[in-house]
Design a protein around this motif. Structure first.
Motif, short mmCIF file in Angstrom:
data_model
loop_
_atom_site.label_atom_id
_atom_site.label_comp_id
_atom_site.label_asym_id
_atom_site.label_seq_id
_atom_site.Cartn_x
_atom_site.Cartn_y
_atom_site.Cartn_z
N PHE A 112 0.84 -1.03 0.10
CA PHE A 112 -0.17 0.22 -0.02
C PHE A 112 0.93 1.16 -0.17
N SER A 132 4.30 3.45 -1.86
CA SER A 132 4.73 3.94 -2.90
C SER A 132 6.32 3.55 -2.61
N ALA A 176 2.96 2.75 -6.55
CA ALA A 176 2.67 1.81 -5.68
C ALA A 176 3.30 0.42 -5.75
N SER A 235 2.65 -2.19 -4.98
CA SER A 235 1.83 -3.46 -5.63
C SER A 235 2.06 -3.42 -7.15
N ASN A 262 -8.48 6.61 -6.51
CA ASN A 262 -9.03 6.54 -5.16
C ASN A 262 -10.04 5.54 -5.00
N GLY A 282 -10.51 3.31 -2.90
CA GLY A 282 -10.62 2.70 -1.52
C GLY A 282 -11.71 3.84 -0.82
N LYS A 293 -1.58 4.64 6.93
CA LYS A 293 -1.73 4.32 5.47
C LYS A 293 -2.30 3.15 5.13
N LYS A 294 -1.92 2.07 5.95
CA LYS A 294 -2.65 0.93 5.70
C LYS A 294 -4.15 0.83 6.16
N SER A 310 -5.91 2.66 3.09
CA SER A 310 -5.68 2.04 1.72
C SER A 310 -6.50 0.84 1.63
N SER A 311 -7.31 0.17 2.41
CA SER A 311 -8.06 -0.64 2.39
C SER A 311 -9.78 -0.40 2.68
#
Lengths: 235, 532
Positions: free
Chosen positions: A88, A90, A129, A131, B186, B188, B305-306, B309-310
């Motif tokens: 998640f 960069s 990112a 990912s 974006n 999420g 951030k985690k 991001s979900s």
């Protein structure tokens, strides 16, 4: 730099590493070879402080890993065989995260990121990112994150997997430079040609036990490393 | 092949019930039975009881008026809404984001077989939720109206049709989210926004429900005739439960056809969506001046951030945050009225409103649990914090701090509003802020404690640690339990003590628990994390 004394690690009654002792001095590129499941990754993870071992003692730059793990980890960079990183984030955020944890001043980290990202041709992709990275790009990012805090000891599990020939060549140069500057490198590999050309010392592990260790000349003599390795494996 | 894949899906979904990841061994039969019994008690006992009460309210009058079809229409609709609501959030991730998608797609398995196995899991989840409404609905009707063979057969078909509709809705919504996620950067936040709209509508109808039910019972015949005339299809849907074979078979055929078409659409687009990494344009890195942070700040930033991001993480663990501003607004608008009602009804219990508001604020805190799955969510990245020169306690502190910050700030807003609006002594007003705040610290520390004690890294989809892990389940129900104890004890002993003393006692007790848990996290918890 790294002393491993009588390291033993057991998984459910089976000894993955059995009474292993190794000594790596500053300036040495130390290769660690063995078949799959021989105990290489278990040893490297134990040195990196991410695996509890049953017996033995590991000291890094004079610090005991069991009693003073933080001092050991400050002097160490570890790259696993499959560098799963925070998807998640960069690339640049991940590098800054690592630099923050190692308290690298902003100007120093910026200069190092610039240097190593340029070497590995990853600069343009640092905003992406993780990912979206390929396996090779992740490996390059993991290498930059290891070099960014200028560790004394770098521990790598199969560092050449996924790298293109140019990046592999650059990594070998960086490893040599790091050791010439007084650092040490302890890495595992299945690429025996690389080990033969790059390593100052080599250790061969079989079923958790060290079966041969020494300088490259001591280990292989007049044979190739591959011949010696296969011979020892068959014994 | 399909059987193998379905077995794999179900093994994964129920793995924690059979396998102890910490000990790396299968659980004993006794433990497995205990885990399943606990799950059934939670689902049937608590939620099923709620819907049984609703069925008992509606069924007698509607069955007596020969309007059983309306009863089935209402509760069947509720079951579909509940089932779709329960499973829609994990349909997208379950179908398209599973980490073994690449592996399965690389194997010689037809895409439709992979899809069918995935859908079986979605169907199971939806059925688990809708069954909580459907089973009491059928049983109450059979007891009230009498048990006949057509009613039982059609009742079973009613169950089947309703769960198939849940599957259709879940798939369609999951597919829409997947399409959106391919187009937007974006995604999420967009997913969260869509979900919030959906939840907003759900709660709008939920809060209107009691009024609507009263109105419905009073005017059942009028509404019944209107539905029959204007929306014949709904009438036939309700008729299934009453035992109409014609309606049952007709609906079954149409539902099966729609389901087939939906599966067709999904299987055709599955490969494209599952194999896509999104259309996010390549961002060329432009160097900016770097800023240094401390190790803790870096870890805290990483946790935030985690979280953002979900969508799954935000929706399942952070939705309760929005309830605090809503509570604050509600207190400002209606606080004095609430206080007045309590003063009038219970003049001998001054301060009861203050205690109950504190209990409600603690209950709202219980709905925020992002710390509970946070250690498990490290997954394959666990090597990073473990190999870095940071103490385990610092990592845990960052994880707990995310929940604390996201809860304490809105909690403070709501608590200050409550203290300002409700008429109380200065001491009670202070305690109205201190007690809920100490509880937010407790909830964050307790959830972090659960997170490290019950860490599980063997998952292929993050929905498992977020939604179905033991840590999250215990976090939610234990926090509800604590809140019930705080509220319940007030009526048993707190009334005698008086609100100021009762709130002060709880503030001290909870603060002591905070100190104990924080100390544990800083010592044994940190060591435990390092050894995971």
């Amino acid at each position: 730099m790294l002393n491993i004394e009588h390291l033993t690690k057991t998984y459910g009654g089976r000894k993955a590493v059995d009474d292993l002792s190794l000594h790596i001095r500053p300036g040495e590129v130390f290769g660690f070879i063995g078949h799959n499941g021989a105990g290489k990754s278990t040893t490297l993870k134990s040195v990196a402080g991410i695996l509890q071992f049953d017996e033995g003692k590991i000291t890094i730059n004079g610090h005991d890993l069991a009693s003073d793990p933080l001092s050991c980890k400050k002097d160490l960079a570890y790259i696993p065989d499959n560098p799963d990183m925070y998807d998640f984030m960069s690339g640049i955020k991940y590098l800054n995260f690592i630099a923050d944890v190692f308290a690298i001043p902003a100007d120093v980290r910026q200069e190092r990121i610039r240097k190593y990202a340029d070497i590995f041709e990853l600069t343009d992709d640092l905003g992406q990112a993780i990912s979206a990275y390929s396996h090779g790009m992740k490996q390059k990012l993991a290498l930059i994150s290891a070099w960014i805090h200028d560790p004394k000891l770098i521990v790598m599990d199969e560092p050449f997997v996924g790298l293109d020939p140019k990046a592999s060549h650059l990594l070998k140069e960086m490893m040599r430079e790091h050791c010439d500057a007084g650092g040490a490198i302890f890495f595992s590999t299945h690429v025996l040609d690389v080990a033969e050309k790059l390593c100052d010392k080599i250790a061969i592990i079989k079923q958790g036990r060290l079966i041969k260790v020494g300088t490259m000349e001591e280990v292989k003599g007049d044979d190739s490393l591959e011949e010696v390795f296969l011979e020892l494996e068959e014994e | 092949m399909l059987k193998t894949l379905i077995k794999k899906q179900f093994t994964e979904a129920f793995r924690s019930y059979f396998f102890d990841a910490k000990k790396n061994q299968m659980r004993s039969k006794g433990s497995v039975i205990a885990f399943f019994a606990f799950f059934i008690i939670l689902m049937v006992g608590m939620l099923g009881g709620l819907f049984t009460a609703l069925a008992l309210t509606l069924c007698p009058s509607l069955a007596e008026a020969d309007m059983g079809w309306l009863y089935f229409l209402i509760l069947g609709g509720l079951a579909i809404l509940f089932g779709a609501f329960g499973s829609v959030f994990n349909t997208f991730s379950g179908l398209y984001l599973s980490k073994d998608n690449d592996l399965l797609l690389s194997l010689p398995i037809p895409v439709k077989t992979i899809i069918t196995a995935r859908l079986a899991n979605v169907y199971l989840m939806g059925t688990m939720y809708s069954a909580i409404v459907l089973i009491p609905t059928l049983v109450v009707y059979w007891i009230t109206a009498g048990l006949t063979v057509p009613r039982v057969i059609c009742g079973i078909l009613f169950f089947l049709i309703a769960t198939m509709i849940v599957l259709i809705l879940s798939c369609l919504l999951g597919w829409v989210v997947a399409r959106i996620s391919l187009k937007l950067k974006n995604k999420g936040f967009i997913t969260v926004l869509l979900a919030l709209v959906f939840i907003g509508l759900y709660y709008f109808f939920y809060f209107k429900a009691s009024g609507l039910i009263r109105d419905l019972i009073a005017n059942a015949v009028v509404y019944g005739e209107k539905v029959k005339g204007a929306a014949n299809i709904l009438y036939f849907y309700g008729r299934i439960g009453e035992g109409s074979f014609g309606a049952a078979l007709g609906f079954l055929a149409v539902t099966a056809l729609i389901l087939f078409l939906v599966c067709l659409v999904i299987s055709r687009s599955f490969f494209k969506i599952a194999a896509s990494s999104g259309v996010t344009a390549k961002v060329r890195y432009v160097e900016r001046k770097a800023k240094s942070k401390t190790a803790f700040q870096a870890l805290l930033g990483k946790e935030f951030k985690k979280f953002v991001s979900s969508p799954n993480y935000m929706l399942n663990c952070g939705l309760g945050i929005l309830l605090f501003p809503a509570a604050a607004v509600g207190l400002i608008l209606k606080g004095s009225e609430i206080s007045g009602v309590f003063d009038m009804l219970l003049p001998n219990f001054p301060g009861i409103a203050a205690v109950l508001v504190c209990v409600v604020l603690c209950a709202l805190t219980s709905m925020i649990d992002m710390a509970a799955p946070s250690v498990s969510l490290e997954g394959k990245n666990l090597w990073i914090p473990q190999s870095l020169p940071v103490e385990g306690k610092t990592v845990l502190k960052a994880k707990g701090s995310v929940q604390l910050i996201l809860t304490a700030v809105p909690m403070l807003l709501a608590a200050v509003c409550a203290a300002a609006v409700l008429k109380n002594t200065f001491i009670v007003r202070i305690l109205m802020v201190l007690m809920p705040l100490s509880y937010t610290v407790f909830a964050a520390a307790f959830n972090t404690f659960l997170s490290v004690k019950m860490a599980n890294f063997s998952w292929t989809n993050e929905i498992f640690p977020i939604k179905q892990s033991g840590a999250v389940t215990i976090a939610i129900f234990a926090n509800w339990g604590f809140t019930l104890v705080i509220g319940g004890l007030y009526f048993l002993v707190g009334i005698k003590l008086g609100a100021p003393l009762y709130l002060a006692l709880w503030t001290v007790l909870i603060s002591a628990a905070d100190v104990f848990l924080i100390h544990w996290l800083g010592t044994k918890g940190g060591t435990l994390f390092n050894n995971l």
